[in-house]
Design a protein around this motif. Structure first.
Motif, PDB file in Angstrom:
ATOM      1  N   PHE A 341       0.839  -1.220  -0.089  1.00 27.24           N
ATOM      2  CA  PHE A 341       0.040  -0.025   0.102  1.00 27.24           C
ATOM      3  C   PHE A 341       0.900   1.383   0.013  1.00 27.24           C
ATOM      4  O   PHE A 341       0.653   2.161  -0.706  1.00 27.24           O
ATOM      5  N   MET A 342       1.934   1.308   0.915  1.00 24.94           N
ATOM      6  CA  MET A 342       2.746   2.412   0.880  1.00 24.94           C
ATOM      7  C   MET A 342       3.502   2.598  -0.351  1.00 24.94           C
ATOM      8  O   MET A 342       3.711   3.770  -0.874  1.00 24.94           O
ATOM      9  N   PHE A 343       3.809   1.512  -1.079  1.00 24.54           N
ATOM     10  CA  PHE A 343       4.670   1.523  -2.257  1.00 24.54           C
ATOM     11  C   PHE A 343       3.766   2.095  -3.458  1.00 24.54           C
ATOM     12  O   PHE A 343       4.222   2.868  -4.186  1.00 24.54           O
ATOM     13  N   ALA A 476      -6.049  -7.287   9.741  1.00 29.72           N
ATOM     14  CA  ALA A 476      -4.638  -6.906   9.493  1.00 29.72           C
ATOM     15  C   ALA A 476      -4.364  -6.135   8.469  1.00 29.72           C
ATOM     16  O   ALA A 476      -3.690  -5.242   8.470  1.00 29.72           O
ATOM     17  N   ARG A 477      -4.905  -6.595   7.192  1.00 34.51           N
ATOM     18  CA  ARG A 477      -4.379  -5.960   6.183  1.00 34.51           C
ATOM     19  C   ARG A 477      -5.094  -4.609   5.930  1.00 34.51           C
ATOM     20  O   ARG A 477      -4.390  -3.629   5.728  1.00 34.51           O
ATOM     21  N   VAL A 483      -4.213   2.773   8.719  1.00 38.32           N
ATOM     22  CA  VAL A 483      -3.117   3.684   9.611  1.00 38.32           C
ATOM     23  C   VAL A 483      -2.188   4.255   8.693  1.00 38.32           C
ATOM     24  O   VAL A 483      -1.969   5.284   8.991  1.00 38.32           O
ATOM     25  N   LEU A 484      -1.705   3.687   7.825  1.00 33.77           N
ATOM     26  CA  LEU A 484      -0.461   4.266   6.956  1.00 33.77           C
ATOM     27  C   LEU A 484      -1.022   5.180   5.896  1.00 33.77           C
ATOM     28  O   LEU A 484      -0.251   5.735   5.023  1.00 33.77           O
ATOM     29  N   THR A 485      -2.336   5.338   5.641  1.00 32.48           N
ATOM     30  CA  THR A 485      -2.930   6.009   4.628  1.00 32.48           C
ATOM     31  C   THR A 485      -2.315   7.623   4.555  1.00 32.48           C
ATOM     32  O   THR A 485      -1.769   8.238   3.883  1.00 32.48           O
ATOM     33  N   ILE A 486      -2.455   8.101   5.846  1.00 32.10           N
ATOM     34  CA  ILE A 486      -1.908   9.451   6.229  1.00 32.10           C
ATOM     35  C   ILE A 486      -0.462   9.800   6.357  1.00 32.10           C
ATOM     36  O   ILE A 486       0.056  10.568   5.502  1.00 32.10           O
TER      37      ILE A 486
END
Length: 523
Positions: A341-343, A476-477, A483-486
């Motif tokens: 997702f971050m990638f 978990a996914r 949480v990592l969206t921002i």
């Protein structure tokens, strides 16, 4: 060990001992000394009216045969359950579920193409607008866990219908939003209302025995990961030619379409619910006036007391914390998805170096879809190999269970390979952009493989309770991705000062190496 478990009671194997304890603790509070198997008493025990609550027969002056209640077993009506549906019917149901799953994931991803319009209209920053995506994903994670156990108690169809209806309703406050707060409320309740893949994957266990389920699991998993890619591809065109609210209206139109399709074409598949219906029909026709389904033998007030409702809701969270299979595989899948997702969040920064338009940026997600297709097709010979291995070694636990994770040993390294390759091809001109797309496809292979292998193993291990087990994987996914969206975009913008976007990808590569090592340790 699974080989010593009474498979007439628990044919699904590896997790049976733990699951049996869980079932006992959940039924003991409502059924006294007489334990009724939640999925049907396979021993065909007879329960009379007095014995149902006290465990002791109470018969005075009336023939025993007039009071006795016989519980219908799966063996009694196996040819009427989901396992015996014709293959065309199973795959028709699964294809509708495929579209339902795409719709759910489409809702998470298409919103991102509305960020610019939302920021302009309501005078919030892009980071503020991303909170709508964040809150949807975080509450989607909890929605997966909260809806899953009720599909096991009340049936798959009513739960999915209720979930789809609520999701569609909560699209309206977003599409018609007069202010940004309305968007946040609509997205929050929309995420919480999403049943997610835990219910759709549970339906696989309803129609296929554990030895025959892998092709079906692969199909549903493909819809789950594919839906998240469809959003950006469609969103590029929507963002270019339409106003931002159309990103939401399109979600609603698609959602209503799949809900109607599901209502018309998909029957109930949960065995215990079907057995209740079969028993009622047998009593009505006079075929057997004393036959009852497994849920009918438990009084309604006991099944849905405050205590039992709490137990049902807590079940998937409890399994996530206490079941090693659920915990380890869910964390593996969750951290993998979070990295990917971050990638993906770096795409707008990376392809801006080559001057990509919104449409071209959306189309840049297609290589990830290509990676998913390659991984999906690669599992076909692997599944065939696995089936043959299980047939040849019926008493070998590794062959029956852990061999489902075997292909992951070869595909998991695609994650660090794809990330490091993407990092060193994302330098901008004069390096050609095609290199980044080759490596993003390799990342797609890893993502599909990790999700498929872990889900396949859990459905096999937990059978009828697989919806609760896979709920942990979905939690978990989605939670980690939410949480990592921002922080995702600032992560790529600030590390390397926008001049070296590859630095952030290298950090993700280092983390992924640790994750791949964990794959071998878990295996």
């Amino acid at each position: 060990m699974a080989s010593n478990i009474d498979r007439t009671l628990y044919p699904t194997g590896r997790a049976a001992v733990v699951t049996e304890k869980m079932r006992d603790s959940e039924t003991s509070s409502t059924q006294g000394d007489y334990m009724i198997h939640p999925d049907g008493n396979r021993n065909g025990k007879v329960v009379d009216a007095g014995q149902q609550q006290t465990g002791k027969p109470i018969v005075t002056g009336v023939e025993q045969s007039q009071l006795e209640k016989i519980e219908l077993t799966e063996e009694d009506c196996y040819n009427q359950l989901g396992y015996s549906f014709p293959e065309w019917k199973k795959w028709l149901i699964l294809t509708v579920i495929f579209m339902v799953q795409i719709s759910m994931n489409f809702n998470t991803s298409l919103y991102s193409n509305a960020l610019g319009g939302i920021a302009d209209e309501f005078d919030v920053s892009l980071q503020g607008a991303r909170c709508g995506a964040m809150i949807f994903l975080v509450l989607y994670a909890f929605g997966c866990e909260l809806w899953a156990p009720w599909s096991e108690e009340l049936g798959r169809k009513p739960i999915l219908q209720m979930s789809l209806l609520l999701v569609n309703i909560w699209q309206l406050p977003v599409a018609l939003a007069p202010n940004f707060a309305s968007i946040m409320v609509g997205r929050a309740f929309g995420g919480l209302s999403s049943a997610g893949g835990s219910v759709t994957l549970g339906m696989v266990a309803d129609m296929w025995e554990s030895n025959d389920q892998q092709y079906a699991v692969a199909y549903v998993v493909f819809s789950s990961v594919g839906g998240s890619v469809l959003g950006p591809v469609v969103g590029g065109f929507v963002g270019t030619y339409l106003e931002w609210r159309w990103c939401i209206w399109i979600q609603l139109i698609f959602g209503v379409f799949v809900q109607i399709l599901h209502l018309v074409l998909v029957p109930e598949t949960r065995s215990t619910i079907m057995m209740d219906g079969i028993a009622k029909k047998m009593r009505k026709t006079g075929q057997n006036p004393n036959i009852y389904g497994p849920n009918e033998l438990v009084p309604f007030r006991d099944r849905f007391s405050a205590k039992e409702i709490l137990i049902t809701w807590v079940r998937p969270f409890r399994m996530f914390v206490t079941e090693p299979i659920v915990l380890t595989l869910s964390l593996l899948s969750g951290f993998s998805d979070a990295l990917i997702f971050m990638f993906i969040q770096s795409f707008s920064l990376v392809y801006d170096q080559w001057g990509f338009t919104d449409i071209e940026l959306g189309l840049s997600f297609i290589p990830i879809l290509v990676g998913y297709i390659i991984a999906y097709l690669s599992f076909f010979p692997v599944i065939k190999r696995n089936i043959n291995e299980r047939r040849e070694k019926p008493d070998d636990e590794v062959a029956q269970y852990e061999s489902r994770l075997w292909w992951l040993l070869f595909t998991a390294p695609c994650l660090p390979i794809g990330l490091i390759g993407f990092a060193w091809t994302s330098l901008g001109p004069p390096v050609h952009w095609m290199g980044t797309m080759v490596f993003s496809a390799i990342v797609g292979i890893a993502n599909y493989s990790i999700y498929m292998a872990t889900i396949d193993y859990m459905i096999c291990a937990y059978g009828p309770y697989s919806a609760s087990a896979t709920g942990g994987n979905g939690w978990a996914r989605d939670f980690l991705a939410g949480v990592l969206t921002i922080p995702a975009t600032p992560f790529f913008e600030n590390i390397g000062d926008k001049l070296h976007i590859e630095y952030a990808s290298i950090i993700l590569f280092c983390i992924s190496v640790i994750l791949v090592i964990a794959v071998y340790a878990i295996y």
